[in-house]
Design a protein around this motif. Structure first.
Motif: not given
Length: 295
Positions: A76-92, A122-132
């Motif tokens: 996911g990505v956190t922007s302006d204190s709001n977290s947004t889910y990007m994708l999920r990967l499951q085993n198998g 990458l673009t300049s707009q890609d700067s920020g906080q990502y999480w897993a």
């Protein structure tokens, strides 16, 4: 009677030993419980990454040997204190399940493994906080946070000569380094290359502005090269100038700058002489015209 006087002492010692043993046991139990509890709750890791615009970056989750198998991972990505889910990967499952942000990332994101995510172009707009958020098969969870900063490429460096003059023994030059394009987070350093004897300087090294360098070099050996290095945390460009081109006399013993100055002065003198001649000729013609009118 002799042993009865020692009974209170023995009793007190036994009780003290018992209390100490109980305290040690409680301390051991608390540490064990704390360690077990931390294993269940998991922990958070933080990673700071720097990348260049147009390049790529790899977000790699830290795995521990005791939990080698990941059941699923959610990015996911956190922007302006709001977290947004990007994708999920499951085993198998080979293909990730996208939640949102497909338009911004789907064509640029790769998943090399269960524990990594790569972002390309990458673009300049890609700067920020990502999480897993990682869930292992043992039920343990870990949250990894990545702070990404994307920098612009450094433009071509250039050196300008703002002044150059020669005295009987010294060559005085002032140089300025920079780039025609405006780029943020840019630093400049100067490098001097040449024999040690050629790097003598007289007076202060120059103004405090790091973009400008003022040097006084001996004329006897002016073969020194100066390199200006423009850089940011991920890229750098440089430009080099040979001071031999500025400080060396030509075959007639004159410095090129002095020669150019002499040529300019010669042009000025010729123009002044021509102007004076034309003025005298015009005055002469007027006098002759007056004489003819009187006659």
């Amino acid at each position: 009677m002799g042993h009865s006087s020692q009974d209170p002492y023995l009793c007190w010692t036994t009780r003290l030993l018992g209390v100490i043993s109980l305290l040690c046991a409680c301390s051991t139990l608390a540490k064990s419980s704390e360690a077990h509890g931390s294993g269940i709750k998991g922990f958070r890791t933080r990673t700071y990454l720097k990348a260049i615009r147009g390049g790529s970056v790899l977000l790699q989750v830290i795995q521990e040997p005791e939990d080698p198998k990941i059941e699923e991972i959610t990015w996911g990505v956190t922007s302006d204190s709001n977290s947004t889910y990007m994708l999920r990967l499951q085993n198998g499952k080979e293909d990730p399940l996208w939640f949102s942000l497909q338009g911004k990332y789907k064509q640029r994101v790769q998943v090399p493994s269960m524990s990594s995510l790569r972002i390309n172009n990458l673009t300049s707009q890609d700067s920020g906080q990502y999480w897993a958020l990682i869930m292992f098969q043992t039920g343990r969870e870990i949250k990894a946070v990545f702070h990404l900063t994307v920098y612009d490429p450094v433009p071509l460096a250039q050196i300008w000569t703002t002044s150059a003059s020669i005295t009987p023994s010294w060559c005085n030059v002032t140089l300025e380094c920079g780039a025609r394009e405006a780029v943020e987070v840019l630093s400049v350093t100067w490098e001097v290359q040449g024999p040690h004897s050629e790097q003598e300087q007289r007076g202060a090294p120059g103004p405090p502005n790091p973009w400008t360098l003022a040097l006084s070099l001996p004329l006897r050996q002016p073969n020194v090269s100066l390199t200006c290095v423009l850089s940011n945390p991920v890229d750098q460009k440089n430009a080099t100038l040979q001071l031999l081109d500025l400080c060396s006399p030509d075959s007639h013993g004159e410095h090129p700058a002095v020669l150019m100055g002499g040529i300019r002065m010669g042009y000025v003198a010729v123009i002044l002489i021509l102007a004076s001649g034309i003025r005298l000729w015009m005055m002469h013609e007027k006098m002759m015209e007056k004489r003819r009118s009187r006659n």
